[in-house]
Enzyme design. Structure first.
Site, mmCIF file in Angstrom:
data_model
loop_
_atom_site.group_PDB
_atom_site.id
_atom_site.type_symbol
_atom_site.label_atom_id
_atom_site.label_comp_id
_atom_site.label_asym_id
_atom_site.label_seq_id
_atom_site.Cartn_x
_atom_site.Cartn_y
_atom_site.Cartn_z
ATOM 1 N N GLY A 6 0.794 -1.232 0.000
ATOM 2 C CA GLY A 6 0.000 0.000 0.000
ATOM 3 C C GLY A 6 0.825 1.280 0.000
ATOM 4 O O GLY A 6 0.295 2.365 0.173
ATOM 5 N N LYS A 42 7.586 18.691 -4.037
ATOM 6 C CA LYS A 42 8.016 19.014 -2.671
ATOM 7 C C LYS A 42 9.169 20.023 -2.694
ATOM 8 O O LYS A 42 9.244 20.924 -1.856
ATOM 9 C CB LYS A 42 8.419 17.732 -1.936
ATOM 10 N N GLY A 53 2.209 7.646 4.368
ATOM 11 C CA GLY A 53 1.351 6.718 5.117
ATOM 12 C C GLY A 53 0.222 7.438 5.812
ATOM 13 O O GLY A 53 0.245 8.648 6.009
HETATM 14 N N1 HSE Z 1 3.842 9.092 -2.192
HETATM 15 C C1 HSE Z 1 4.623 9.862 -1.274
HETATM 16 C C2 HSE Z 1 5.788 9.032 -0.782
HETATM 17 C C3 HSE Z 1 3.867 10.316 -0.065
HETATM 18 O O1 HSE Z 1 5.900 7.863 -1.111
HETATM 19 O O2 HSE Z 1 6.612 9.589 -0.064
HETATM 20 C C4 HSE Z 1 3.051 11.514 -0.368
HETATM 21 O O3 HSE Z 1 3.865 12.542 -0.856
#
Ligand code: HSE
Length: 427
Positions: free
Chosen positions: A177, A195, A293
């Site tokens: 997941g 980010k 998560g």
């Molecule tokens: N999908 C991102 C990660 C989390 O795996 O870090 C949400 O930015």
């Protein structure tokens, strides 16, 4: 404590975590949640009315704070715009919307006397945003560098620890997941690029257009690279970085890198994130923790909501929370100007003089080798692994282009930058 009325858009994995955590906050009252499909079975009993019409949340005059956890650019952008113009504060985890529309949205928030909280948009449960925004306010930030994607860090860790291929490790991440059915946002580096745009806004005052960020993902990392990296004393990590390149340009990049095993980023394993922030007064700090998560992300969202709710009773508080971001986008340095050592893995025909010709081509383009290892493999020619000294990316690329035109070259299998500790601590 005064009761604060909230609305929410989205009730997926993160939304369910938010509902669970909010149930402990009795002064925060979730009035209505907009969802795509009202009838869908859910792992939590919604504590309030569900609606399929987001405008029933956005336009409700009693709702002061909108929590947006639907994700994606559209239609979330439209909902946030409208909520801001209706003078609602926003708490969001939506890195894509902020990275692509940050200048407009923060201006809209300022013009309407409201604010946007976004701790959950970067590094999940790690309080990176508030650390840079408030904790390091006395600093000129010179670099923010780190592992900003939990899914890819899980995949790379698994490839190394279990010896799996990229495809098998991705499958495992999907089963657990972490990774989406369409893993592109994570494995192709888009998530980290978003980010980095947000981190650049906090650290240097301007968002970076995501398409001007240098971006490489991890799809081409092979088990052979992971093994060769170890042999040379490195570990492969997907590293994102934003730093001041010159007075008017930022260098903003996401790419797999060979990180020295002795460096703190090499020790960040599994789905964790690890971020180094360098400031002129504090020096370098390191934050490590769960970057993705359900509950780590919900922790950041509900933390923001509690913080915001406590401030709501103060007069004119919104400006205190506004990051000092300008309406213009940042200018970025040309990717070719980036200087680092490189790791290269290639296959060449096995005849006399090949290594000499590689050396000559590299010399012509100012590429100096630090080490070269050749292993003969008859059918596929010889496998050569090279580590270079510092070289400008444009020179490295010119040397590789010339190599590609040589009859002895069978394949350039990997070209990976090597991380140097001074990248994260530039002054
Ligand atoms: N999908 C991102 C990660 C989390 O795996 O870090 C949400 O930015």
């Amino acid at each position: 404590m005064t009761r604060v009325v909230l609305g929410m858009i989205g009730l997926g994995t993160v939304g369910v975590g938010v509902v669970n955590l909010l149930s402990q906050e009795h002064h925060l009252s979730l009035k209505r949640i907009a969802v795509k499909n009202i009838g869908k079975p859910r792992p939590v009993k919604p504590p309030c009315l569900l609606t399929a019409d987001p405008y029933e949340v956005i336009d409700d005059p009693e709702i002061e704070v909108l929590i947006e956890v639907m994700g994606g650019e559209t239609p979330a952008l439209e909902y946030i715009r409208r909520a801001l113009s209706k003078r609602k504060h926003i708490v969001t985890a939506n890195k894509e919307v902020l990275a692509k529309h940050g200048p407009e949205l923060f201006k809209l928030a300022r013009d309407n006397g409201v604010t946007i909280f976004f701790e959950a948009a970067v590094a999940g449960g790690v309080p990176l945003i508030s650390t840079i925004h408030k904790g390091l306010e006395a600093n000129r930030i010179s670099a923010v560098t780190g592992i900003l994607n939990g899914t890819t860090n899980f995949i790379l860790s698994r490839m190394e620890e279990v010896g799996e291929s990229f495809a098998a490790a991705l499958g495992e991440a999907q089963t657990r997941g972490f990774a989406e059915a369409d893993p592109s946002a994570d494995v192709d580096g888009y998530d980290v690029a978003y980010k980095l745009s947000i981190l650049s806004a906090l650290a240097y005052g301007r968002f970076v257009r995501p398409d001007s960020i240098y971006r490489e993902g991890i799809r081409n990392i092979a088990a052979d690279d992971i093994a060769a990296a170890q042999e040379f004393g490195y570990r492969v990590k997907l590293v994102g970085s934003t730093c001041q390149f010159s007075p008017d340009k930022l260098s903003v990049r996401v790419q797999p890198m060979l990180v020295p095993l002795t460096h703190p980023l090499a020790a960040v394993s599994g789905s964790n994130n690890g971020i180094l922030v360098a400031g002129h007064a504090v020096g370098e700090i390191t934050l490590v923790g769960p970057g993705a998560g359900q509950m780590p992300t919900a922790s950041a969202i509900v933390g923001d909501t509690i913080n915001l709710a406590s401030a709501l009773m103060l007069p004119d508080f919104a400006s205190y929370f506004h990051p000092a971001v300008e309406s213009e986008w940042a200018t970025t340095a040309d990717a070719g100007e980036f200087v680092c050592p490189y790791y290269l893995r290639m296959a060449v025909a096995d005849f006399p003089g090949v290594i000499g010709r590689i050396g000559t081509i590299f010399g012509t383009h100012n590429v100096s080798m630090q080490s070269i290892v050749q292993r003969g493999v008859k059918e596929k020619g010889a496998r050569i692994t090279i580590v270079t000294q510092d070289v400008a990316t444009s020179n490295m690329n010119a040397a590789l282009d010339e190599l590609r035109s040589c009859n002895f070259l069978l394949e350039i299998a990997s070209v990976i930058s090597i991380f140097k500790p001074e990248f994260s601590n530039v002054h």
